[in-house]
Design an enzyme around this catalytic site. Structure first.
Site: not given
Length: 473
Positions: A325-327
């Site tokens: 989800w972060h990148g």
């Protein structure tokens, strides 16, 4: 639009003046919606339509889930649409470069798609709304006659688009946010809370994070290859402090600005670097994301209700997806897997013990060793944020061992990292000892002096303005 810009300050002041005009008291939601659109359009005018479309789709899905037949169908469609938007715009490029031909066709199309600012946060807000509606968590679901679709849409758009939390959270729970949507009075503002949140937030961002970035810049490839072992380790810990100061600073600014308009956003950080276990760390770092993953993913997968092995698998899957989800890069998946494995191994060895390191009756030593151990492992994990190319992160660790003795151990020019990290260490230390008599009597009693110093340093010693780290997510 950066929080640390005069343009943003002007937007907040202008919005507050109009917002509290007596004859607009019943139209305050529309004032916030207009300001939120202006805030987003400043950087992403072309993608403002996507944000509004996301809000409208979530309004229809949640309203259908709450008040119409076939609630499960509406809820499923709402979640699927949110995930499709996130997958298409955020992960399309990663999928195409990894599995498709990017020179033509759909692979080329996916590579050309822009990354909308804040899409991770506003799609998660949409999922929260739809799932909460399906689980019957809204008081107005049982009301008769049912609320109008227009009223629900207005609330939904404000929940999705509210500009203090739009780009990087905190991720407010839909039910709690909806309950706060009501006419506000200027006299209700808790100015002490607003002042303290904004001063600490801007100090962490502008004085700590923005100055540290000018030193941790040398962690980038290939500059780190020419640094000594001590310098490389120092920069890792400096970047760890920078990550905290940047994101905790953003969260406090968002909370302070929201409070000006009468909304209380949830706490997002609770002194994470005093955590003595990885389980505790994720209860203190990015709290709203941790709660979202726990409530909507980990528990949905079965949580700890289906035996030890399934619990370990659920923990690992949750953190892997949380990392991704972060990148849109495989290194973020590796980072999530790294934290997932830390949580699994810790649970296997330590169970629910408070400290991840235990030395017999030496509880105090065990506690501080555990804090140090967790901080070191977490800090080295951040290498994957600074160096998204996994091979570069591995090379960085190799240089720590290989450069010993061949290059000057610590570059004196980078020692200011210690100076800028010191306030964050003091910030955590004061929290640890806040209940001591001498701290209450000689420190907390005169906290206004610290706020004055922070305000002075914001004016005199801010680093060069930069975007917030989590804007990229």
């Amino acid at each position: 639009m950066l929080f640390n810009s005069w343009l943003f300050v002007g937007l907040v002041i202008a919005t507050a003046i109009i917002y509290y005009l007596p004859f607009l008291k019943q139209r305050q939601v529309y004032v916030l919606l207009i300001s939120s659109c202006l805030f987003y359009a400043y950087d992403s005018l072309g993608l403002l339509l996507l944000l509004i479309a996301s809000g409208l789709l979530n309004a229809m899905a949640s309203y259908g889930t709450m008040h119409l037949k076939h609630a499960r169908t509406y809820a499923t469609m709402g979640v699927v649409v949110n995930l499709c938007l996130l997958g298409l715009f955020k992960y399309g490029g990663l999928i195409s470069t990894s599995f498709l031909d990017t020179s033509s066709g759909i692979g080329h199309f996916l590579c050309t798609l822009p990354l909308p600012l804040g899409i991770s946060f506003y799609t998660f807000s949409g999922i929260s709304l739809v799932v909460d509606a399906y689980r019957g968590r809204f008081d107005d679901q049982a009301m008769s006659p049912r609320p109008s679709f227009l009223q629900h849409t207005k609330k939904t758009l404000l929940y999705i688009c509210f500009f203090p939390k739009l780009l990087a959270g905190p991720i407010a729970k839909s039910k709690e946010f909806f309950e706060e949507i009501a006419p506000k009075s200027f006299r209700q503002i808790n100015w002490t809370f607003v002042f303290k949140s904004l001063v600490v937030g801007y100090f962490l961002k502008m004085v700590i994070a923005d100055n540290l970035k000018d030193f941790t810049f040398w962690m980038a490839y290939p500059y780190f290859e020419l640094r000594g072992t001590g310098t490389l380790i120092l920069m890792v810990f400096g970047y760890s402090v920078q990550m905290f100061a940047d994101f905790a600073g953003y969260s406090l600014i968002a909370i302070g600005v929201a409070a000006i308009f009468g909304y209380r956003l949830p706490t997002n950080f609770n002194f994470p670097y005093i955590a003595s276990s990885f389980r505790e760390f994720w209860k203190r770092w990015h709290i709203t994301l941790s709660q979202f993953l726990m409530e909507y993913l980990y528990i949905s997968l079965g949580g700890n209700r289906k035996g030890k092995m399934r619990t370990y698998l659920n923990l690992l899957l949750t953190m892997m997806l949380g990392g991704l989800w972060h990148g849109a890069a495989w290194s973020y998946l590796v980072w999530g897997t790294y934290h997932g494995l830390c949580l699994v191994i810790e649970r296997m060895i330590c169970g629910r013990r408070e400290n991840c390191i235990s030395i017999g009756k030496w509880t105090r030593i065990s506690h501080w060793l555990s804090i140090t151990f967790v901080f070191v492992l977490v800090s080295f994990g951040w290498l994957l944020f600074m160096l998204p190319d996994f091979s570069e992160a591995v090379l960085y660790v190799k240089c720590i061992f290989n450069n010993y003795g061949s290059v000057i151990f610590i570059d004196p020019k980078l020692l200011p990292i210690v100076i800028y990290a010191a306030p964050v260490a003091l910030y955590h230390a004061l929290y640890c000892y806040k209940d001591r008599d001498w701290v209450r009597k000689y420190v907390l009693r005169y906290d206004y002096i610290f706020y004055g110093i922070m305000l002075f340093l914001i004016v005199t010693n801010s680093g060069s303005a930069s975007s917030f780290v989590y804007f990229q997510f």
